[in-house]
Design a protein around this motif. Structure first.
Motif, short mmCIF file in Angstrom:
data_model
loop_
_atom_site.label_atom_id
_atom_site.label_comp_id
_atom_site.label_asym_id
_atom_site.label_seq_id
_atom_site.Cartn_x
_atom_site.Cartn_y
_atom_site.Cartn_z
N ILE A 102 -21.51 -76.20 27.80
CA ILE A 102 -21.93 -75.95 29.17
C ILE A 102 -22.87 -77.07 29.59
CG2 ILE A 102 -21.59 -73.46 29.29
CD1 ILE A 102 -24.51 -73.10 28.44
N PHE A 103 -22.97 -77.29 30.88
CA PHE A 103 -23.77 -78.36 31.45
C PHE A 103 -24.62 -77.82 32.59
CE2 PHE A 103 -19.74 -79.92 29.95
CZ PHE A 103 -20.07 -81.03 29.19
N VAL A 104 -25.73 -78.47 32.85
CA VAL A 104 -26.54 -78.21 34.04
C VAL A 104 -27.06 -79.54 34.55
CG1 VAL A 104 -27.26 -75.86 33.45
CG2 VAL A 104 -28.66 -77.77 32.73
N ASN A 105 -27.27 -79.63 35.85
CA ASN A 105 -27.95 -80.76 36.47
C ASN A 105 -29.24 -80.19 37.02
OD1 ASN A 105 -25.80 -82.52 35.98
ND2 ASN A 105 -24.78 -81.92 37.87
N CYS A 106 -30.30 -80.26 36.22
CA CYS A 106 -31.51 -79.53 36.60
C CYS A 106 -32.60 -80.45 37.14
CB CYS A 106 -32.03 -78.70 35.43
SG CYS A 106 -32.79 -79.61 34.11
N PHE A 114 -34.78 -76.08 29.37
CA PHE A 114 -33.40 -76.21 28.93
C PHE A 114 -33.32 -76.82 27.53
CE2 PHE A 114 -32.52 -75.54 33.41
CZ PHE A 114 -31.35 -74.79 33.36
N ILE A 115 -34.17 -77.78 27.24
CA ILE A 115 -34.16 -78.38 25.90
C ILE A 115 -34.53 -77.34 24.85
CG2 ILE A 115 -35.36 -80.06 24.42
CD1 ILE A 115 -35.23 -82.00 26.81
N GLU A 116 -35.53 -76.50 25.14
CA GLU A 116 -35.89 -75.41 24.22
C GLU A 116 -34.73 -74.44 24.03
OE1 GLU A 116 -39.57 -73.24 24.74
OE2 GLU A 116 -40.34 -74.93 25.90
N SER A 117 -33.84 -74.39 25.01
CA SER A 117 -32.73 -73.45 24.96
C SER A 117 -31.49 -74.04 24.32
CB SER A 117 -32.43 -72.98 26.38
OG SER A 117 -31.53 -71.93 26.36
N GLY A 118 -31.59 -75.26 23.79
CA GLY A 118 -30.46 -75.85 23.08
C GLY A 118 -29.76 -76.99 23.79
N PHE A 119 -30.21 -77.36 24.97
CA PHE A 119 -29.58 -78.44 25.72
C PHE A 119 -30.08 -79.80 25.27
CE2 PHE A 119 -28.74 -74.88 28.44
CZ PHE A 119 -27.60 -75.21 29.16
N LEU A 120 -29.25 -80.82 25.47
CA LEU A 120 -29.60 -82.21 25.19
C LEU A 120 -29.37 -83.04 26.45
CD1 LEU A 120 -27.76 -82.54 21.76
CD2 LEU A 120 -30.23 -82.23 22.12
N ILE A 131 -33.59 -85.36 45.38
CA ILE A 131 -34.26 -84.62 44.31
C ILE A 131 -33.83 -85.23 42.98
CG2 ILE A 131 -34.51 -82.38 43.17
CD1 ILE A 131 -33.72 -81.12 45.92
N PRO A 132 -34.80 -85.69 42.15
CA PRO A 132 -34.42 -86.22 40.84
C PRO A 132 -33.94 -85.10 39.91
CG PRO A 132 -36.81 -86.35 41.15
CD PRO A 132 -36.23 -85.78 42.40
N ARG A 133 -32.84 -85.38 39.23
CA ARG A 133 -32.22 -84.40 38.34
C ARG A 133 -31.81 -85.06 37.04
NH1 ARG A 133 -30.85 -79.55 40.70
NH2 ARG A 133 -31.09 -79.47 42.93
N GLN A 134 -31.64 -84.22 36.02
CA GLN A 134 -31.18 -84.67 34.71
C GLN A 134 -29.99 -83.83 34.31
OE1 GLN A 134 -32.57 -87.10 32.26
NE2 GLN A 134 -30.49 -86.67 31.57
N LYS A 135 -28.90 -84.49 33.89
CA LYS A 135 -27.76 -83.75 33.37
C LYS A 135 -28.06 -83.40 31.93
CE LYS A 135 -22.80 -83.59 32.89
NZ LYS A 135 -21.53 -84.16 33.31
N LEU A 136 -27.80 -82.14 31.57
CA LEU A 136 -28.02 -81.64 30.22
C LEU A 136 -26.75 -80.95 29.73
CD1 LEU A 136 -31.50 -80.06 30.89
CD2 LEU A 136 -31.09 -82.22 29.74
N LYS A 137 -26.53 -81.01 28.42
CA LYS A 137 -25.35 -80.42 27.81
C LYS A 137 -25.79 -79.53 26.65
CE LYS A 137 -21.31 -81.84 25.11
NZ LYS A 137 -20.58 -83.01 24.59
N CYS A 138 -25.08 -78.41 26.46
CA CYS A 138 -25.39 -77.50 25.36
C CYS A 138 -24.11 -76.91 24.80
CB CYS A 138 -26.29 -76.36 25.85
SG CYS A 138 -26.74 -75.15 24.60
N PRO A 139 -23.93 -76.96 23.48
CA PRO A 139 -22.82 -76.21 22.90
C PRO A 139 -23.07 -74.72 23.14
CG PRO A 139 -23.75 -77.74 21.30
CD PRO A 139 -24.68 -77.70 22.48
N ILE A 140 -22.07 -74.00 23.57
CA ILE A 140 -22.23 -72.58 23.87
C ILE A 140 -22.80 -71.83 22.66
CG2 ILE A 140 -20.98 -70.44 24.32
CD1 ILE A 140 -19.29 -71.95 26.28
N SER A 141 -22.40 -72.23 21.48
CA SER A 141 -22.87 -71.54 20.27
C SER A 141 -24.37 -71.72 20.04
CB SER A 141 -22.10 -72.03 19.05
OG SER A 141 -22.28 -73.43 18.90
N SER A 142 -25.00 -72.69 20.70
CA SER A 142 -26.43 -72.95 20.52
C SER A 142 -27.29 -72.41 21.66
CB SER A 142 -26.68 -74.46 20.42
OG SER A 142 -25.98 -75.01 19.34
N PHE A 143 -26.69 -71.79 22.66
CA PHE A 143 -27.43 -71.39 23.85
C PHE A 143 -28.37 -70.22 23.57
CE2 PHE A 143 -27.86 -68.89 27.76
CZ PHE A 143 -28.41 -69.86 28.57
#
Length: 152
Positions: A102-106, A114-120, A131-143
């Motif tokens: 899964i991805f977010v642009n936060c 999000f990083i604490e929640s498993g995103f990179l 608005i400045p944003r960062q794209k983050l990715k997380c394996p669903i199994s790590s969420f």
């Protein structure tokens, strides 16, 4: 407060979903209408969250590529429970669809949650409607949803 999240069909509920997103993103956060409604809605999975009185208080979507976006919660309900409920349900849908990531642009201030929640982090910071944003990715199994307090 207890919240209830339902999967909804864009064609049947777009008026209600648009009202929430316009209220939050367009009027409150001054996001241009053409940025907020980007043409992905008819191809995405949507959820709506309701309060104990069955009043809709928020929404979010999952795009076909695994991007979780357009999480909009009206101000009086911006709390950990509401956001966790929305995110958990969207991740459930992503699992159901067989997505691995899964991805977010936060917004930048939410990156640590999000990083604490498993995103990179993925790529560089970018601007969306000023608005400045960062794209983050997380394996669903790590969420994990524990770190979430408030998203915009």
């Amino acid at each position: 407060m207890n919240y209830h999240v339902d999967r909804v069909n864009w064609q049947q509920t777009q008026k209600q979903l648009k009202q929430i997103r316009e209220r939050v993103f367009v009027y409150e956060f001054h996001m241009p209408m053409e940025v907020e409604f980007d043409g992905l809605d008819s191809h995405s999975e949507h959820v709506i969250i309701s309060d104990e009185k069955h009043e809709p208080v928020g929404t979010g979507r999952l795009c076909p590529d695994g991007l979780i976006s357009r999480i909009a919660v009206i101000q009086a309900h911006r709390n950990r429970s509401a956001y966790s409920s929305l995110l958990n349900f969207l991740v459930y849908i992503a699992k159901e669809r067989g997505l691995n990531d899964i991805f977010v642009n936060c917004i930048l201030q939410e990156v640590p949650n999000f990083i604490e929640s498993g995103f990179l982090k993925q790529g560089c910071v970018f601007m969306e409607a000023g608005i400045p944003r960062q794209k983050l990715k997380c394996p669903i199994s790590s969420f994990k949803t524990d770190p979430f307090t408030m998203l915009h």
